[in-house]
Structure formats: C-alpha cells, structure tokens
Design a protein around this motif. Sequence first.
Motif: not given
Length: 426
Positions: A202-204, A207-209, A280-281
């Motif tokens: 979910h965090v990935m 951050l990707g969006i 971060s990503l």
Amino acid sequence: MMPPRGAAGSCRRRRLAPLNEDNGRFLLLAALIAAYLSAGATVFSALESPSEAAAQLRWNRTLHNFSRIFNISLPELRAFLRSYEAAMAAGIRVDALRPRWDFPGAFYFVGTVVSTIGFGMTTPATVAGKVFLIVYGLFGCAGTILFFNLFLERIISLLAFIMKACHERQLRRSGLLPPNFRRGPAMSGVGSLVGWKPSVYHVMLILGIFAITLSCCASAMYTAVEGWNYIDSLYYCFVTFSTIGFGDLVSSQNAAYQNQGLYRFGNFIFILMGVCCIYSLFNVISIVIKQVLNWVLKKFECRCCPKCHKSSARLGRRNAITPGARLRRHNISMDADGQYDSDTEGRRLSGEMISMRELTASNKVSLAILQKQLSETANGYPRNVCINTRQNGFSAGVGALAIMNNRLAETSDSRQSRYLQYPDTG
C-alpha cells in the motif's frame, strides 16, 4: 545413542543456516543484479545500436561533403572539432545561454553535486575548484543523504498515521469499534488495532501514484517552458528525480525565460520533491525485492530427514512430556521478565521426563509471565517480546532499511511476537 549421520549433518546445516542467510541473500542479489544488467545491456544494444550506426554514417558523409566543398583537409577539420568539443566541456555553447558561474548558476551546480544528480553541463575547470569540489561534495553528499533518510522516516510515519486512521474508520463503519472510541489506552482492547502497521504494498502504491503525478505536472511545465516534447520531459523527470543525471537534457539553462523567477522556483521545488519521493519509492521497492530474496532462499532451505521432522515436532509441543532420547541442547533461555532454568527447560523441551517439582515451578513462571502480559495489554502497553533479529529478515539493517524496520507490516516482528505470546500448546 548417536543419531544417524545424515540426520546429524542435516541438523548441523539447519543450525548454520541463520548464520549464512545474510551472505546467501547478498550473493543471490548480486547474481540477480548481474543478470539484470546483462538483460538491460542486451535490450539497449538491440534498440540503440542501429540508430548509432546510422548516425555515424550520416556524420561521416556530412564531414566528407564539408571537407570537399570548402576545400579543408579532414585532419584540420577534425582538429577544429576537437577544439569545439573542449569548448563544450567548458560550458561554451553556440546559442546564448545563462552564465554558468554567477551565483544562480553556481547554486544550481552545487545542488546537482550534493544531490548526486551530476548533470555534467557545468564542471570546475581550475585545480582549486576541483580540489574544493572533493571536500565540499564529501560533506554535502553525506548531509543530503541524511536529509533523504529523515524525509523517508517522516513520509513513512505520515502514511502509516493516515492509513491507520482509515483502517480505524473502516472498523468503525463495520461496527467493530464502539461509536465513542478514542485513541489511547483503550485501543489495546481492540485486537484488530493492536500492533497494526500498513502494508509495504500500500505504501509503495501511494508513493508510486504521487511520483507519477509529480512527474506529469513537472513534465507539463517543462514542455511549455523549455519547448521539449512531453515524452522527453517525462524522461528528464525520471533521470533527474532518480539522480541518474545524464545531462543530455537540463532545465533552466537558457539566458532568459518568461516569468523567469517563478519558473526557477518551480523547477527547484519539483526537483527537490521529486528526488525525495523517488528515493523513498526506491527504498520501499527494495523491501519488496528483499521479500522475494527471502522467499527464494526459503525455497533453497535443506529439508531434514523424517527423524529430524519428528524431533522438531516434539520441540514444537512445549507442554508435552513424553519419554524419548535426550537431545543435547545448551544455553536455552527465554528473554522474559524472569530467566528459566536452562537445564530444566532443556529437558522439558527435549521431551525427557522431569520431576513434578520442576513442572510446578516451570508452570508458575509461565503463569506469572502470562499474567503480566495480560495486565500490560489491558493497560494499553502490549509487551514487546524479544526475538531473534534474523527471524523476519529485515532487522539489524542500516540506512534506509533500518528506518523502515518494524514500521511496515512486512518488516515488523509483530507476527513472530504474537506467535511467541500465544504458542501452540497442542
């Protein structure tokens, strides 16, 4: 009686496996990176080699035509072109460009240095400048990496706070939380919120969006101001935000722009936010890659013989007391509020008969620990059970891995701690 030779060797490999897990993960990652580099080189060679050959052919044709038309020998023409390449390396261009070493240009240069982007469009030409760059970049790059790590820590904490609030709201809607529920000591009474952490996937995704949205907005600005096409702008955003910094496209290099001050400020903000977000990503993606490596290593684990399986099955039944062969175990202890007697615990775990007195003493200690765990849980402070730092494969990291350790569900030891708090007593 000595165990079979095969079983002893298998058990020995099982005991040494945790010691070699990090080395195995490192070697596996090195092999995968080598294969990844080979695959990338094959693809880029197939895509770019024909274009390079065609461009070389056109350049040779143009050079010979120019030499024939203007009656200039090829050696003289090549010497002139080498002088032009030296001027290009010094920052001289045919078109009018902004000064490279005024304060705004120098500030742009040191920004690319400390962020490790390194476009290469501006480089120091003096000996003093090169020596100063070595010292300046040493401390500047270290400080910027620290800034990126602190940004990563805060963005992970912020996303975890927001996602936990959304999870709490979902539980409230489903009726699993009382309407007057407030965060605090009472939270421990809700089992679904105790130790809850966001998933790395979910965090990935978030951050990707955000990285895609930021890149699209920045590309729209570069297309309108620099005159690049949109694909080149997206390409420039990725090369810059990921600190690759080829230098074939560099923003804010013309002598003048419309709304120049606003554009340079927007360029600075986009690059700063983009580098922090992509950093971060990348680190979150590295957690996923490490999960894959752990999964592959688990597939390669040696399987014990049936006798070893029977032994491990007996060891898994903590309270079972059955006669059997005594396994040699040393330094058996549990990190709890009290220390178990290692000899008594070793005999009980090995399946050997123990006295009623030892059984009663052991059960008293277990009951006291259980009571304290229940008391701490009721007061909102669940006890953290110490486990081997190698169990989840993410502990004892350095840098960004250490920051994300125990902050995401996949890097947390909560699963192992829950297992240790509530072992199978079957």
